[in-house]
Design an enzyme around this catalytic site. Structure first.
Site, PDB file in Angstrom:
ATOM      1  N   HIS A 308      37.767  75.080  42.469  1.00 21.20           N
ATOM      2  CA  HIS A 308      37.233  74.019  42.488  1.00 21.20           C
ATOM      3  C   HIS A 308      38.452  72.705  42.372  1.00 21.20           C
ATOM      4  CE1 HIS A 308      34.541  69.820  44.209  1.00 21.20           C
ATOM      5  NE2 HIS A 308      34.022  71.094  44.294  1.00 21.20           N
ATOM      6  N   ASP A 366      30.100  77.739  48.007  1.00 21.27           N
ATOM      7  CA  ASP A 366      30.114  78.690  48.744  1.00 21.27           C
ATOM      8  C   ASP A 366      30.263  80.319  48.688  1.00 21.27           C
ATOM      9  OD1 ASP A 366      32.901  75.870  49.862  1.00 21.27           O
ATOM     10  OD2 ASP A 366      31.498  76.486  50.971  1.00 21.27           O
TER      11      ASP A 366
HETATM   12  C1  SDX Z   1      34.607  72.856  48.437  1.00 17.47           C
HETATM   13  O1  SDX Z   1      36.123  68.972  47.187  1.00 17.47           O
HETATM   14  C2  SDX Z   1      35.085  69.400  47.180  1.00 17.47           C
HETATM   15  O2  SDX Z   1      34.045  68.291  46.800  1.00 17.47           O
HETATM   16  C3  SDX Z   1      34.643  70.409  48.099  1.00 17.47           C
HETATM   17  C4  SDX Z   1      32.692  70.871  48.017  1.00 17.47           C
HETATM   18  C5  SDX Z   1      32.185  69.832  48.814  1.00 17.47           C
HETATM   19  O3  SDX Z   1      31.029  70.115  48.314  1.00 17.47           O
HETATM   20  O4  SDX Z   1      32.709  69.104  49.625  1.00 17.47           O
HETATM   21  O5  SDX Z   1      32.957  71.036  46.539  1.00 17.47           O
HETATM   22  C6  SDX Z   1      33.377  72.318  49.054  1.00 17.47           C
HETATM   23  O6  SDX Z   1      35.192  73.056  49.702  1.00 17.47           O
HETATM   24  C7  SDX Z   1      34.374  73.876  47.755  1.00 17.47           C
HETATM   25  C8  SDX Z   1      35.693  74.478  47.417  1.00 17.47           C
HETATM   26  C9  SDX Z   1      35.683  75.536  48.901  1.00 17.47           C
HETATM   27  N1  SDX Z   1      37.211  76.605  49.043  1.00 17.47           N
HETATM   28  C10 SDX Z   1      37.679  77.815  48.821  1.00 17.47           C
HETATM   29  O7  SDX Z   1      36.628  78.827  47.600  1.00 17.47           O
HETATM   30  C11 SDX Z   1      38.620  78.034  48.984  1.00 17.47           C
HETATM   31  C12 SDX Z   1      39.133  78.852  47.674  1.00 17.47           C
HETATM   32  N2  SDX Z   1      39.401  78.079  46.382  1.00 17.47           N
HETATM   33  C13 SDX Z   1      40.747  77.372  46.666  1.00 17.47           C
HETATM   34  O8  SDX Z   1      41.299  77.575  47.529  1.00 17.47           O
HETATM   35  C14 SDX Z   1      41.146  76.119  45.476  1.00 17.47           C
HETATM   36  O9  SDX Z   1      40.224  76.617  43.976  1.00 17.47           O
HETATM   37  C15 SDX Z   1      40.297  75.086  45.593  1.00 17.47           C
HETATM   38  C16 SDX Z   1      41.597  74.781  47.334  1.00 17.47           C
HETATM   39  C17 SDX Z   1      39.160  75.108  46.386  1.00 17.47           C
HETATM   40  C18 SDX Z   1      40.518  74.368  45.087  1.00 17.47           C
HETATM   41  O10 SDX Z   1      42.610  74.492  44.835  1.00 17.47           O
HETATM   42  P1  SDX Z   1      42.948  73.251  43.430  1.00 17.47           P
HETATM   43  O11 SDX Z   1      42.333  71.878  43.152  1.00 17.47           O
HETATM   44  O12 SDX Z   1      43.867  72.446  44.368  1.00 17.47           O
HETATM   45  O13 SDX Z   1      43.331  73.734  42.930  1.00 17.47           O
HETATM   46  P2  SDX Z   1      45.152  74.487  42.947  1.00 17.47           P
HETATM   47  O14 SDX Z   1      44.648  74.920  43.791  1.00 17.47           O
HETATM   48  O15 SDX Z   1      45.968  74.164  42.300  1.00 17.47           O
HETATM   49  O16 SDX Z   1      44.608  76.224  42.010  1.00 17.47           O
HETATM   50  C19 SDX Z   1      44.638  76.212  40.521  1.00 17.47           C
HETATM   51  C20 SDX Z   1      44.992  77.209  39.717  1.00 17.47           C
HETATM   52  C21 SDX Z   1      46.434  77.881  40.882  1.00 17.47           C
HETATM   53  O17 SDX Z   1      47.240  78.516  40.274  1.00 17.47           O
HETATM   54  P3  SDX Z   1      48.494  78.296  39.479  1.00 17.47           P
HETATM   55  O18 SDX Z   1      49.070  77.621  40.604  1.00 17.47           O
HETATM   56  O19 SDX Z   1      48.116  76.833  38.548  1.00 17.47           O
HETATM   57  O20 SDX Z   1      49.347  79.486  38.924  1.00 17.47           O
HETATM   58  O21 SDX Z   1      44.020  77.954  39.720  1.00 17.47           O
HETATM   59  C22 SDX Z   1      44.471  79.577  40.745  1.00 17.47           C
HETATM   60  C23 SDX Z   1      45.796  78.573  42.022  1.00 17.47           C
HETATM   61  O22 SDX Z   1      46.740  79.672  42.563  1.00 17.47           O
HETATM   62  N3  SDX Z   1      43.356  79.564  42.157  1.00 17.47           N
HETATM   63  C24 SDX Z   1      43.153  80.848  41.987  1.00 17.47           C
HETATM   64  C25 SDX Z   1      41.984  80.387  43.151  1.00 17.47           C
HETATM   65  N4  SDX Z   1      41.890  78.742  43.401  1.00 17.47           N
HETATM   66  C26 SDX Z   1      42.403  78.123  42.736  1.00 17.47           C
HETATM   67  N5  SDX Z   1      43.177  82.163  42.342  1.00 17.47           N
HETATM   68  C27 SDX Z   1      42.066  82.840  42.937  1.00 17.47           C
HETATM   69  N6  SDX Z   1      41.420  82.484  44.143  1.00 17.47           N
HETATM   70  C28 SDX Z   1      41.024  81.201  44.187  1.00 17.47           C
HETATM   71  N7  SDX Z   1      39.616  80.983  44.920  1.00 17.47           N
END
Ligand code: SDX
Length: 431
Positions: A308, A366
């Site tokens: 998140h 989710d």
């Molecule tokens: C919702 O914003 C909100 O409040 C949203 C929400 C709401 O109520 O409105 O809470 C609802 O959207 C919840 C999130 C649902 N999405 C998912 O579950 C999809 C999987 N999650 C990822 O896509 C990701 O965690 C995000 C999009 C949710 C967050 O992305 P960020 O903050 O931009 O984090 P990032 O992508 O920069 O990740 C940081 C690191 C990265 O590694 P590095 O580049 O630092 O090496 O963590 C890793 C990412 O690769 N990472 C993951 C991961 N999520 C982040 N690695 C593996 N699996 C994951 N799910």
């Protein structure tokens, strides 16, 4: 004696610029850069807005480090456990918990706005039967501006309120009809003798051929899912609604924009993607393979339902959702649901894995919601429409808050331009 206002000093090319610092009720201070470009001729740069506050708000607060979520100061766990969705809607819209009389009046108003203009039924029939319900919701909600002209004047507070009530009241009907249309069943009209969640379940699952009895346990679980998704600060879809509203667009167009943004798998579409991922994993013994893929920088795969932007601790909504999943599955006699076993084991393994611990990746809202929704009989394509239905009150409350701020203006970010410098056009024969 009042304290001197806090400021930060920025030095650029030997010039010092004093920037005001504002302190919130809770959370980090904010650096006010509104005059920065005018004073120093520079922009700030923050793609994805990871360190940017886009507005002032009094509606919802998240402490990502502590895993705290409050609506108007009330913790989500207390609201999910002791309140119900329409009362939370009142709280988000008006800022205080309602008295019994206020709640009765509000629920009566919402109940009497649940029907759609009869001609709107034709919109659904313009879609292919295999259309994703989110595509239908974007289209039909946007089309509401063609039917409810008497609540599109955003300068009129009474019209803003009527539009708010219409959207909260009609979203369950729109979502249910989008579902019915895709499965070829007739639309079921809302009933005024049912509560909000029961009405939605009946419009989704009743058929004219027989009476439909709402299971009170499922209705309570449905209502709790609505509450858990109601609002969440300035997430991507809420920011989309605020930006659309800043141009003066009508409320139905703004909410349609929010629905479109929520659809993405990185946001509200994650509940559908998460259940599809759990099905792809299929069994506990395949979990390590997927954990490794999620850690592989060369593999775009991510664990859906994990991570998140704000929470760097357990999403408090996931905790409540897990409790609800256990209750619903036990009551439905499917507590040995293989998907729940995979999800619980996946959570355990991921939370002990150094990669996930280092990156502070926890289950989000989710992760468990899809398991409950599937157990309740919904297809995965209906998961995000249910999220959109629930979040409408959050979008509308934030929309209302923005319009009530006399200082609000059109949102218009700038950029870091790295393209070509000015150059002359060359005729095609010289290229
Ligand atoms: C919702 O914003 C909100 O409040 C949203 C929400 C709401 O109520 O409105 O809470 C609802 O959207 C919840 C999130 C649902 N999405 C998912 O579950 C999809 C999987 N999650 C990822 O896509 C990701 O965690 C995000 C999009 C949710 C967050 O992305 P960020 O903050 O931009 O984090 P990032 O992508 O920069 O990740 C940081 C690191 C990265 O590694 P590095 O580049 O630092 O090496 O963590 C890793 C990412 O690769 N990472 C993951 C991961 N999520 C982040 N690695 C593996 N699996 C994951 N799910």
């Amino acid at each position: 004696m009042s304290e001197a206002p806090k400021t930060a000093t920025l030095t650029i090319d030997g010039e010092n610029y004093e920037l005001p610092i504002h302190s919130p009720t809770s959370g980090p201070d904010v650096l006010d850069i509104r005059k920065l470009y005018g004073q120093a001729g520079v922009f700030t740069y923050d793609p994805g807005f990871t360190s940017t506050a886009s507005c002032e708000s009094t509606i919802t607060y998240i402490d990502g480090e502590k895993g705290i979520l409050t609506h108007r100061g009330y913790p989500i766990g207390e609201l999910a456990g002791q309140s119900h969705y329409l009362e939370v809607c009142y709280l988000l819209l008006y800022g205080e918990l309602p008295t019994a009389a206020q709640l009765e009046d509000f629920e009566s108003t919402i109940t009497r706005h649940t029907m759609l203009h009869e001609q709107m039924g034709n919109f659904f029939r313009g879609f292919r039967r295999d259309a994703h319900p989110m595509a239908v919701m974007v289209g039909v909600v946007g089309a509401m501006s063609a039917f409810y002209h008497d609540s599109t004047d955003i300068s009129d507070p009474r019209q803003r309120e009527i539009a708010s009530h219409r959207l909260i009241a009609k979203m369950p009907t729109i979502a249910a009809w989008a579902y019915k249309y895709t499965i070829g069943q007739p639309f079921v009209y809302p009933r005024n003798d049912l509560d909000y969640a029961s009405n939605f379940l009946r419009m989704c699952f009743a058929v004219p051929a027989e009476e439909y009895e709402v299971n009170p346990i499922l209705s309570r679980a449905m209502d709790r899912i609505f509450t858990l998704h109601a609002d969440h600060e300035q997430n991507a879809s809420t920011s989309t609604v605020r930006l659309a509203s800043s141009s003066g667009a009508n409320p139905f167009a703004c909410i349609a924009a929010g629905i479109a943004c929520l659809w993405g798998p990185a946001h509200g579409g994650a509940n559908q993607a998460c259940l599809e991922m759990l099905k792809e994993i299929g069994s506990v013994d395949r979990i390590p393979e997927f954990i490794e893929r999620a850690k592989d920088k060369n593999d775009p795969f991510r664990l859906m339902g994990f991570g998140h932007r704000v929470y760097k601790n357990m999403d408090p909504r996931a905790t409540v959702m897990k409790q609800s999943a256990d209750e619903v599955l036990e009551l439905l006699g499917v507590e040995d649901n293989p998907l729940l076993q995979v999800a619980t084991e996946l959570e355990r393994i991921a939370l002990s894995d150094p990669y996930f611990k280092e990156k502070k990746l926890f289950p989000n809202v989710d992760f468990y919601s899809g398991i409950i929704l599937e157990a309740m009989g919904f297809p995965t394509s209906m998961f995000t429409p249910i999220f959109a239905l629930s979040r409408t009150v959050g979008w509308i409350s934030q929309w209302k808050e923005q319009l009530s701020d006399p200082a609000h203006k059109i949102g218009r970010p700038r950029q870091l331009y790295l393209g070509e410098d000015v150059r002359s056009y060359t005729d095609i024969e010289n290229r």
